[in-house]
Design a protein around this motif. Sequence first.
Motif, PDB file in Angstrom:
ATOM      1  N   LEU A 132      11.837  -2.963  10.591  1.00  0.00           N
ATOM      2  CA  LEU A 132      11.620  -2.107   9.603  1.00  0.00           C
ATOM      3  C   LEU A 132      10.268  -1.409   9.782  1.00  0.00           C
ATOM      4  CD1 LEU A 132      12.242  -3.791   6.168  1.00  0.00           C
ATOM      5  CD2 LEU A 132      13.280  -1.762   6.987  1.00  0.00           C
ATOM      6  N   THR A 133      10.136  -0.129   9.382  1.00  0.00           N
ATOM      7  CA  THR A 133       8.916   0.568   9.302  1.00  0.00           C
ATOM      8  C   THR A 133       8.295   0.688   7.863  1.00  0.00           C
ATOM      9  OG1 THR A 133      10.057   2.716   8.816  1.00  0.00           O
ATOM     10  CG2 THR A 133       9.437   2.093  11.016  1.00  0.00           C
ATOM     11  N   TRP A 134       7.229   0.967   7.370  1.00  0.00           N
ATOM     12  CA  TRP A 134       6.717   1.112   6.079  1.00  0.00           C
ATOM     13  C   TRP A 134       7.665   2.073   5.446  1.00  0.00           C
ATOM     14  CZ3 TRP A 134       5.381   5.205   3.128  1.00  0.00           C
ATOM     15  CH2 TRP A 134       5.226   6.499   3.730  1.00  0.00           C
ATOM     16  N   ARG A 135       8.250   2.881   6.032  1.00  0.00           N
ATOM     17  CA  ARG A 135       9.181   3.936   5.355  1.00  0.00           C
ATOM     18  C   ARG A 135      10.353   3.378   4.867  1.00  0.00           C
ATOM     19  NH1 ARG A 135       6.680   6.831   9.209  1.00  0.00           N
ATOM     20  NH2 ARG A 135       5.686   8.569   8.928  1.00  0.00           N
ATOM     21  N   GLY A 136      10.804   2.335   5.635  1.00  0.00           N
ATOM     22  CA  GLY A 136      11.916   1.538   5.411  1.00  0.00           C
ATOM     23  C   GLY A 136      11.626   0.551   4.086  1.00  0.00           C
ATOM     24  N   GLY A 137      10.696   0.091   4.257  1.00  0.00           N
ATOM     25  CA  GLY A 137      10.242  -0.990   3.197  1.00  0.00           C
ATOM     26  C   GLY A 137      10.050  -0.095   1.880  1.00  0.00           C
ATOM     27  N   PHE A 138       9.532   1.209   2.005  1.00  0.00           N
ATOM     28  CA  PHE A 138       9.596   2.051   0.790  1.00  0.00           C
ATOM     29  C   PHE A 138      10.904   2.441   0.265  1.00  0.00           C
ATOM     30  CE2 PHE A 138       9.276   6.354  -0.945  1.00  0.00           C
ATOM     31  CZ  PHE A 138       8.594   6.393  -1.943  1.00  0.00           C
ATOM     32  N   ALA A 139      11.817   2.659   1.112  1.00  0.00           N
ATOM     33  CA  ALA A 139      13.103   3.018   0.763  1.00  0.00           C
ATOM     34  C   ALA A 139      13.821   1.992   0.050  1.00  0.00           C
ATOM     35  CB  ALA A 139      14.132   3.424   1.875  1.00  0.00           C
ATOM     36  N   THR A 161      21.415   4.286   3.479  1.00  0.00           N
ATOM     37  CA  THR A 161      22.039   4.457   2.003  1.00  0.00           C
ATOM     38  C   THR A 161      20.926   4.824   0.880  1.00  0.00           C
ATOM     39  OG1 THR A 161      23.791   3.099   2.538  1.00  0.00           O
ATOM     40  CG2 THR A 161      23.432   3.524   0.162  1.00  0.00           C
ATOM     41  N   ASN A 162      19.617   4.079   0.860  1.00  0.00           N
ATOM     42  CA  ASN A 162      18.981   4.260  -0.057  1.00  0.00           C
ATOM     43  C   ASN A 162      18.431   5.714   0.119  1.00  0.00           C
ATOM     44  OD1 ASN A 162      19.311   1.808  -1.082  1.00  0.00           O
ATOM     45  ND2 ASN A 162      17.273   1.128  -1.091  1.00  0.00           N
ATOM     46  N   VAL A 163      18.011   6.057   1.341  1.00  0.00           N
ATOM     47  CA  VAL A 163      17.342   7.041   1.805  1.00  0.00           C
ATOM     48  C   VAL A 163      18.107   8.451   1.233  1.00  0.00           C
ATOM     49  CG1 VAL A 163      16.720   8.572   3.748  1.00  0.00           C
ATOM     50  CG2 VAL A 163      16.064   6.293   3.517  1.00  0.00           C
ATOM     51  N   VAL A 164      19.486   8.239   1.450  1.00  0.00           N
ATOM     52  CA  VAL A 164      20.440   9.481   1.334  1.00  0.00           C
ATOM     53  C   VAL A 164      20.454   9.731  -0.379  1.00  0.00           C
ATOM     54  CG1 VAL A 164      22.708  10.295   1.369  1.00  0.00           C
ATOM     55  CG2 VAL A 164      21.729   9.375   3.325  1.00  0.00           C
ATOM     56  N   ALA A 182       9.416  -2.721 -13.746  1.00  0.00           N
ATOM     57  CA  ALA A 182       8.238  -1.998 -13.144  1.00  0.00           C
ATOM     58  C   ALA A 182       7.470  -2.814 -12.057  1.00  0.00           C
ATOM     59  CB  ALA A 182       7.003  -1.783 -14.265  1.00  0.00           C
ATOM     60  N   TYR A 183       7.490  -4.255 -12.293  1.00  0.00           N
ATOM     61  CA  TYR A 183       6.776  -5.079 -11.301  1.00  0.00           C
ATOM     62  C   TYR A 183       7.743  -5.178  -9.958  1.00  0.00           C
ATOM     63  CZ  TYR A 183       3.596  -6.873 -14.931  1.00  0.00           C
ATOM     64  OH  TYR A 183       2.742  -7.236 -15.930  1.00  0.00           O
ATOM     65  N   GLY A 184       8.703  -4.646 -10.002  1.00  0.00           N
ATOM     66  CA  GLY A 184       9.839  -4.977  -8.935  1.00  0.00           C
ATOM     67  C   GLY A 184       9.257  -4.402  -7.667  1.00  0.00           C
ATOM     68  N   THR A 185       8.382  -3.371  -7.580  1.00  0.00           N
ATOM     69  CA  THR A 185       8.052  -2.818  -6.192  1.00  0.00           C
ATOM     70  C   THR A 185       7.328  -3.959  -5.271  1.00  0.00           C
ATOM     71  OG1 THR A 185       5.902  -2.279  -7.328  1.00  0.00           O
ATOM     72  CG2 THR A 185       7.545  -0.552  -7.199  1.00  0.00           C
ATOM     73  N   GLU A 186       7.052  -5.044  -5.900  1.00  0.00           N
ATOM     74  CA  GLU A 186       6.739  -6.226  -4.919  1.00  0.00           C
ATOM     75  C   GLU A 186       7.778  -6.650  -4.040  1.00  0.00           C
ATOM     76  OE1 GLU A 186       8.244  -9.017  -5.206  1.00  0.00           O
ATOM     77  OE2 GLU A 186       9.396  -8.636  -7.151  1.00  0.00           O
ATOM     78  N   ILE A 187       9.100  -6.122  -4.197  1.00  0.00           N
ATOM     79  CA  ILE A 187      10.129  -6.256  -3.460  1.00  0.00           C
ATOM     80  C   ILE A 187       9.672  -5.978  -1.771  1.00  0.00           C
ATOM     81  CG2 ILE A 187      11.377  -4.101  -3.426  1.00  0.00           C
ATOM     82  CD1 ILE A 187      14.052  -5.636  -3.330  1.00  0.00           C
ATOM     83  N   ALA A 188       8.797  -5.152  -1.630  1.00  0.00           N
ATOM     84  CA  ALA A 188       8.305  -4.630  -0.196  1.00  0.00           C
ATOM     85  C   ALA A 188       7.848  -5.810   0.443  1.00  0.00           C
ATOM     86  CB  ALA A 188       7.283  -3.419  -0.232  1.00  0.00           C
ATOM     87  N   ALA A 189       7.104  -6.824  -0.129  1.00  0.00           N
ATOM     88  CA  ALA A 189       6.565  -7.976   0.325  1.00  0.00           C
ATOM     89  C   ALA A 189       7.648  -8.805   0.864  1.00  0.00           C
ATOM     90  CB  ALA A 189       5.786  -8.736  -0.592  1.00  0.00           C
ATOM     91  N   THR A 190       8.628  -8.782   0.386  1.00  0.00           N
ATOM     92  CA  THR A 190       9.867  -9.821   0.617  1.00  0.00           C
ATOM     93  C   THR A 190      10.243  -9.629   2.141  1.00  0.00           C
ATOM     94  OG1 THR A 190      10.779  -9.922  -1.526  1.00  0.00           O
ATOM     95  CG2 THR A 190      12.430 -10.249   0.390  1.00  0.00           C
ATOM     96  N   PHE A 191      10.086  -8.462   2.912  1.00  0.00           N
ATOM     97  CA  PHE A 191      10.727  -8.130   4.065  1.00  0.00           C
ATOM     98  C   PHE A 191       9.612  -8.175   5.009  1.00  0.00           C
ATOM     99  CE2 PHE A 191      13.219  -5.863   0.989  1.00  0.00           C
ATOM    100  CZ  PHE A 191      14.482  -6.390   1.146  1.00  0.00           C
ATOM    101  N   THR A 192       8.303  -8.767   4.615  1.00  0.00           N
ATOM    102  CA  THR A 192       7.206  -8.911   5.810  1.00  0.00           C
ATOM    103  C   THR A 192       7.391  -9.562   7.047  1.00  0.00           C
ATOM    104  OG1 THR A 192       5.818  -9.272   3.867  1.00  0.00           O
ATOM    105  CG2 THR A 192       4.938  -9.908   5.945  1.00  0.00           C
TER     106      THR A 192
END
Length: 491
Positions: free
Chosen positions: A18-25, A171-174, A227-237
């Motif tokens: 993953l890159t940060w863009r993938g985590g953002f997606a 899929t998320n990006v599209v 709203a708090y769910g953007t913390e999901i990006a940390a799951t993929f550290t």
Amino acid sequence: MSATAADQREASGLRRTLTWRGGFALALVIPMSGLTLVGYEIGAIGAYGALAVWMAVSVVALAQNYIYAELAGIYPEKSGGIALYASEIWSKYCPPLGGILGWGYWAGWSLTLAVVSLVIGDLVQAEWFPHDTATITILGNHVGLPTYIAAAVVIGVYLLNISGLKPVVNTNVVIGAALVLLAAVSLAGPVVLGQLHASSLTFSAGHGAWQIIVTLFTWAFVASWTAYGTEIAATFTPEYKNPRRDMARALQTSALLMVVVVALSSTILPAAVGQGAVAANPVGFFAVLVSHVLGSGFGGVAIAIVCAAQLIALGSATSDSGRVLYQMAADRLTIRQLHKLNRAGQPARGMTVDLVFNLLVLFLVSNVAGIIFASNLGYLLSVVFALGGFLLLRRTRPDAERPIRLGRGWVPAAAVLVAFNVVMIVIGFTHPALVGYGGLTEQLISLSVIVVGLASFLYARVVQDRQPAVFFRRPQPALQAGVPAAEDVKG
């Protein structure tokens, strides 16, 4: 990142793709869900009430993500996100707490599948099959076309996820691109055409200071589930190519987008179609809005894009909850059989648990609202203990290696965030009827996650590992100390 930390991350078994863009997606699920769910609060407490609630929890979520970035830097090898950080920190004082927090956090993400897939089923039926309303009854639960559609969607998302993380990101990006288009039409269109009527917006959170506070905190309790769910990006550290940089950037950008989306959607959308239209159809009103802007032939397209938006939520939720169970098994917080990756490097066994659990919910459980309430309580407990863990580590292990180190001002800020969340939990948990959750039955269901988490922990430790059921004070693995922080984030 130290060599030891890098070795631990490789040992997790998950692939660094993953890159940060993938985590953002992957985190894009949250801002887009906010766009499609804000209508419920608008209908209940008015546009300005919804604005107050969503802006508050979104700004809090942004601040919390900075703290989670420091925690993720300390535990770069841990998948599963904030609940597993909290478990690692607090396990010294109460080992079973890890099982409780892990299952509570898992429930918060896993139940997304049943709830969101039903939204898709209801939208599809209302738009294209309005007369197909026949149902059957299974143990008191009315099952019809929306349920069958929801089940098919859950199965399809499961098959996509077990094939690898890259297909989910793509899929998320599209779909995200299509949603940006819908957002542009929905938010910019009425402004350009001069179709806004701000004078019709209201604030209807009650009368009197105390009633308003209780109402807003109770709705914040509900909104925080999203709203708090953007913390999901940390799951993929453990899966980022550059964990420190990519993880922090994905956490921050997704939370910032959430703030922008809810600020615009809670005001422009009701001003364009009227609060009454939003209240009558909290999600489907997008068809009316797009029809006003582009013409009547585009209403169905809007609904199709809204349904696709829910697929983002489903894909990311499956990826997250599967990794939670995978890491819990690695940490001996649940059965060891869940610590297994398939050939695509995905925790397919954990995802299969999600699949079976949510299919049972769809077909056998009538009171889905009560289960949402249960999942939210467990999820918010994970938030509180993660933030409290940040404070505890700053006090007990100030010299531990922190690749990302926040400024000193974040310590009192974290204390304020803990207090905010505790107040929100207490008020929201004790006033479920204000948002239609019911009463005592739903509160008892919400507490069941504690029982499940404790039973899971005891089975793993006592039955599988044949260890004594130690409930308090076990030795905690030492964190590395004395290494200068590689990056400072000033607060």
